[in-house]
Design an enzyme around this catalytic site. Structure first.
Site, PDB file in Angstrom:
ATOM      1  N   GLN A 141       0.832  -1.200   0.000  1.00 40.02           N
ATOM      2  CA  GLN A 141       0.000   0.000   0.000  1.00 40.02           C
ATOM      3  C   GLN A 141       0.861   1.243   0.000  1.00 40.02           C
ATOM      4  OE1 GLN A 141      -2.223  -0.976   3.586  1.00 40.02           O
ATOM      5  NE2 GLN A 141      -1.320   0.754   4.650  1.00 40.02           N
ATOM      6  N   GLY A 142       0.324   2.253  -0.659  1.00 43.49           N
ATOM      7  CA  GLY A 142       1.016   3.526  -0.746  1.00 43.49           C
ATOM      8  C   GLY A 142       0.040   4.659  -0.557  1.00 43.49           C
ATOM      9  N   TYR A 143       0.583   5.854  -0.407  1.00 41.24           N
ATOM     10  CA  TYR A 143      -0.219   7.035  -0.102  1.00 41.24           C
ATOM     11  C   TYR A 143      -0.011   8.119  -1.143  1.00 41.24           C
ATOM     12  CZ  TYR A 143      -0.993   4.533   4.119  1.00 41.24           C
ATOM     13  OH  TYR A 143      -1.362   3.546   4.996  1.00 41.24           O
ATOM     14  N   LEU A 144      -1.129   8.546  -1.732  1.00 41.37           N
ATOM     15  CA  LEU A 144      -1.105   9.680  -2.654  1.00 41.37           C
ATOM     16  C   LEU A 144      -1.202  10.985  -1.866  1.00 41.37           C
ATOM     17  CD1 LEU A 144      -3.487   8.121  -5.296  1.00 41.37           C
ATOM     18  CD2 LEU A 144      -1.054   8.591  -5.611  1.00 41.37           C
TER      19      LEU A 144
END
Length: 154
Positions: free
Chosen positions: A26-29
Site C-alpha cells: 500500500q502507498g499514499y497519494l
C-alpha cells in the site's frame, strides 16, 4: 459514507499469527492529518481508500475496488517507501482481529486491529495483544510510511 472505528494493539513478538496471510502493498497519494488517500493491493484485488481526520478512534472512510493494474500504476506515483505487510485474520470471541506483520522498512513490527460498531463496544483483548497504541499516531500506516519503524530509537 462510512465510518471506521478501530482499536490498535502491539503484538507480543513471541506470538505468531496462524497461516501465511495475504500480501499487502500500500502507498499514499496524500497523507496529511485532514485526509489520507491510500492505494492498496491485497493479494489479487486492489482498493482506493479515502479517510478523513481521526476523532478519538473514529474517522470517515470511503473505499472503492479498482483494477489491480490501476493500483500498480498508482503505487508508482505514491510517496515512498510503500508499506509492505502480510495480513492475518484471527477470530476471537465472535470478533475478527486483523494482524499485520510488516516487512521492508517496518520489519519487526506486528500490529493487531479490531473494528467496532461503536467506540464503547466491549471486546476481549487477546493475551498476545500487549499494548494499546490506538492513540499513538506513530503506528498509523501513513506515518509508518514517512517514519518507518526500523528508524525509531527504541
Amino acid at each position: 459514507m462510512g465510518s471506521e472505528i478501530e482499536r490498535k494493539f502491539l503484538v507480543d513478538p513471541a506470538w505468531h499469527p496462524p497461516g501465511v496471510g495475504v500480501r499487502f502493498t500500500q502507498g499514499y497519494l496524500s497523507s496529511v492529518a485532514e485526509r489520507v488517500v491510500r492505494v492498496r493491493l491485497e493479494g489479487e484485488t486492489a482498493k482506493l481508500t479515502i479517510k478523513g481526520k481521526t476523532r478519538g478512534v473514529t474517522r470517515d472512510e470511503f473505499e472503492y475496488e479498482i483494477p489491480a493494474s490501476d493500483a500498480a500504476a498508482l503505487l508508482a506515483m505514491c510517496e515512498q517507501p510503500v508499506i509492505e505487510k502480510h495480513r492475518h485474520h484471527v477470530e476471537l470471541e465472535g470478533k475478527t482481529w486483523e494482524v499485520d506483520v510488516f516487512h521492508g522498512e517496518n520489519e519487526g513490527l506486528v500490529l493487531a486491529e479490531i473494528e467496532l460498531a461503536s467506540e464503547t463496544e466491549p471486546f476481549v483483548v487477546p493475551a498476545w495483544a500487549i499494548e494499546e497504541v490506538s492513540h499513538d499516531p506513530r503506528y498509523y500506516n501513513a506515518n509508518l510510511q514517512k517514519h518507518p519503524y526500523r528508524s525509531w530509537n527504541k
